[in-house]
Motif scaffolding. Structure first.
Motif, mmCIF file in Angstrom:
data_model
loop_
_atom_site.group_PDB
_atom_site.id
_atom_site.type_symbol
_atom_site.label_atom_id
_atom_site.label_comp_id
_atom_site.label_asym_id
_atom_site.label_seq_id
_atom_site.Cartn_x
_atom_site.Cartn_y
_atom_site.Cartn_z
ATOM 1 N N GLY A 1 0.825 -1.196 0.000
ATOM 2 C CA GLY A 1 0.000 0.000 0.000
ATOM 3 C C GLY A 1 0.857 1.243 0.000
ATOM 4 N N THR A 2 0.222 2.367 -0.342
ATOM 5 C CA THR A 2 0.948 3.638 -0.389
ATOM 6 C C THR A 2 0.139 4.757 0.245
ATOM 7 N N VAL A 3 0.845 5.836 0.556
ATOM 8 C CA VAL A 3 0.234 7.098 0.958
ATOM 9 C C VAL A 3 0.487 8.081 -0.179
ATOM 10 N N LEU A 4 -0.565 8.554 -0.794
ATOM 11 C CA LEU A 4 -0.488 9.468 -1.929
ATOM 12 C C LEU A 4 -0.514 10.904 -1.410
ATOM 13 N N VAL A 5 0.506 11.681 -1.768
ATOM 14 C CA VAL A 5 0.712 13.004 -1.187
ATOM 15 C C VAL A 5 0.569 14.083 -2.253
ATOM 16 N N GLN A 6 -0.034 15.190 -1.869
ATOM 17 C CA GLN A 6 -0.301 16.285 -2.799
ATOM 18 C C GLN A 6 0.973 16.910 -3.347
ATOM 19 N N THR A 7 0.822 17.515 -4.555
ATOM 20 C CA THR A 7 1.936 18.229 -5.172
ATOM 21 C C THR A 7 1.524 19.622 -5.640
ATOM 22 N N ILE B 1 -3.877 2.413 -2.768
ATOM 23 C CA ILE B 1 -3.737 3.755 -2.184
ATOM 24 C C ILE B 1 -4.492 3.762 -0.859
ATOM 25 N N LYS B 2 -3.767 3.665 0.214
ATOM 26 C CA LYS B 2 -4.377 3.530 1.534
ATOM 27 C C LYS B 2 -4.717 4.871 2.184
ATOM 28 N N ALA B 3 -4.046 5.929 1.742
ATOM 29 C CA ALA B 3 -4.290 7.244 2.343
ATOM 30 C C ALA B 3 -3.955 8.330 1.336
ATOM 31 N N VAL B 4 -4.614 9.463 1.508
ATOM 32 C CA VAL B 4 -4.322 10.658 0.728
ATOM 33 C C VAL B 4 -4.000 11.791 1.695
ATOM 34 N N VAL B 5 -2.877 12.448 1.449
ATOM 35 C CA VAL B 5 -2.531 13.676 2.165
ATOM 36 C C VAL B 5 -2.753 14.808 1.178
ATOM 37 N N ASN C 1 4.447 1.693 11.516
ATOM 38 C CA ASN C 1 4.423 3.108 11.916
ATOM 39 C C ASN C 1 3.513 3.925 11.006
ATOM 40 N N ALA C 2 3.539 3.627 9.717
ATOM 41 C CA ALA C 2 2.652 4.330 8.774
ATOM 42 C C ALA C 2 1.198 3.993 9.053
ATOM 43 N N VAL C 3 0.920 2.733 9.353
ATOM 44 C CA VAL C 3 -0.449 2.319 9.666
ATOM 45 C C VAL C 3 -0.960 3.066 10.883
ATOM 46 N N ARG C 4 -0.110 3.196 11.896
ATOM 47 C CA ARG C 4 -0.521 3.887 13.121
ATOM 48 C C ARG C 4 -0.642 5.389 12.900
ATOM 49 N N PHE C 5 0.362 5.994 12.263
ATOM 50 C CA PHE C 5 0.369 7.447 12.099
ATOM 51 C C PHE C 5 -0.793 7.914 11.239
ATOM 52 N N TYR C 6 -1.044 7.222 10.122
ATOM 53 C CA TYR C 6 -2.088 7.633 9.184
ATOM 54 C C TYR C 6 -3.432 6.935 9.438
ATOM 55 N N LEU D 1 -4.444 3.748 9.194
ATOM 56 C CA LEU D 1 -4.764 2.977 7.993
ATOM 57 C C LEU D 1 -5.499 1.685 8.285
ATOM 58 N N SER D 2 -5.787 1.403 9.538
ATOM 59 C CA SER D 2 -6.410 0.113 9.850
ATOM 60 C C SER D 2 -7.754 -0.054 9.170
ATOM 61 N N ASP D 3 -8.414 1.070 8.830
ATOM 62 C CA ASP D 3 -9.710 0.982 8.162
ATOM 63 C C ASP D 3 -9.576 0.921 6.644
ATOM 64 N N ARG D 4 -8.330 0.908 6.146
ATOM 65 C CA ARG D 4 -8.115 0.904 4.714
ATOM 66 C C ARG D 4 -7.479 -0.410 4.256
#
Length: 273
Positions: free
Chosen positions: A47-53, A73-77, A263-268, A270-273
């Motif tokens: 999985g990934t975290v997709l970040v704005q540009t 895509i597990k998260a969007v910032v 750490n990414a799962v906890r910080f973002y 992501l457990s629901d994704r």
């Protein structure tokens, strides 16, 4: 499980006058999920975290649409105008999307480096905390003191420093960066991404990155360092698999599970994704 906690997608047609310039051949084209999938498949990234540009609502909409159509895509910032009068309402609206996990103002490009500490932002930051969202800090070394003031002011807001604050690896500047990063690492709400360092090395060999990467690990510890590729910007300086292997080499195996995924799962969240 491996989570790549920092990657981007873009379409050039959406970026009139925006970075990247045509001179950066390696990244001056569209980058979409079909371009990344073979790389993460080979690397074993789940999985990934997709970040704005870009600082536009349209870019955030574009990313959320991609997240709706691609389960990796597990998260969007995304981006929200934190100074807007209706910023709290915008944040509440965005947080209703299950993939929307945080915001990233383009702090590195703001001339007033103290902008982040402006009291005008308080309603928006309070709304981020209320919505259980996080803050990606795209900063350079000169902005670390202001980021420290900001993180101290909002201890309930999880903050992650993108790309190790882009240390000046090419010119060998280290001491002041380490001092300021150590102060931030002393705050329990501040994390750091192990990402984006290769593009800061200039003409130096990739090994020049190692002391900076090891310092991030030493300062933030195995529970507050998060792996990210910064792809496709990574293409300016290296290869996806090579960066992953480099990070595997410097991180003790006992900490791989945390830094490459947990750490990414906890910080973002992501457990629901």
């Amino acid at each position: 499980m491996i989570i790549d906690a920092h990657q981007h997608f873009w379409r050039l047609k959406d970026r009139d006058g925006q970075w990247p310039p045509a001179s950066l051949d390696a990244i001056y084209r569209d980058f979409l999920p079909d371009d990344l999938l073979p790389l993460i498949g080979k690397a074993g990234v789940e999985g990934t975290v997709l970040v704005q540009t870009m600082e536009t609502d349209a870019d955030t909409d574009f990313m959320l649409d991609l997240a709706d159509g691609h389960s990796f895509i597990k998260a969007v910032v995304g981006w929200v105008d934190l100074r807007a009068e209706d910023a709290p309402e915008q944040i509440a609206h965005r947080s209703s999307h299950p993939a929307f996990k945080g915001v990233r103002p383009m702090l590195q490009d703001i001339a007033d480096i103290g902008w982040i500490c402006d009291a005008e932002l308080e309603p928006a930051i309070t709304a981020l905390i209320k919505s259980n969202l996080v803050f990606d800090a795209l900063v350079r070394p000169a902005q670390l003191e202001d980021l420290l003031r900001f993180a101290r002011r909002y201890p309930a807001l999880p903050v992650v420093i993108d790309h190790g604050a882009k240390p000046l690896i090419a010119s060998g500047h280290y001491s002041a960066w380490r001092r300021d990063m150590a102060a931030l690492a002393s705050l329990p709400n501040v994390y750091c991404k192990l990402s984006g360092l290769l593009t800061e090395r200039g003409e130096q060999k990739p090994e020049a990155v190692r002391p900076y990467a090891e310092t991030i690990l030493d300062l933030f510890g195995p529970q507050r360092v998060i792996f990210g590729s910064d792809w496709p910007v990574l293409r300016l300086a290296g290869d996806y698999q090579d960066w992953l292997d480099f990070c595997r080499d410097i991180i003790p195996p006992i900490h791989h599970e945390a830094i490459f995924g947990a750490n990414a799962v906890r910080f973002y969240s992501l457990s629901d994704r």
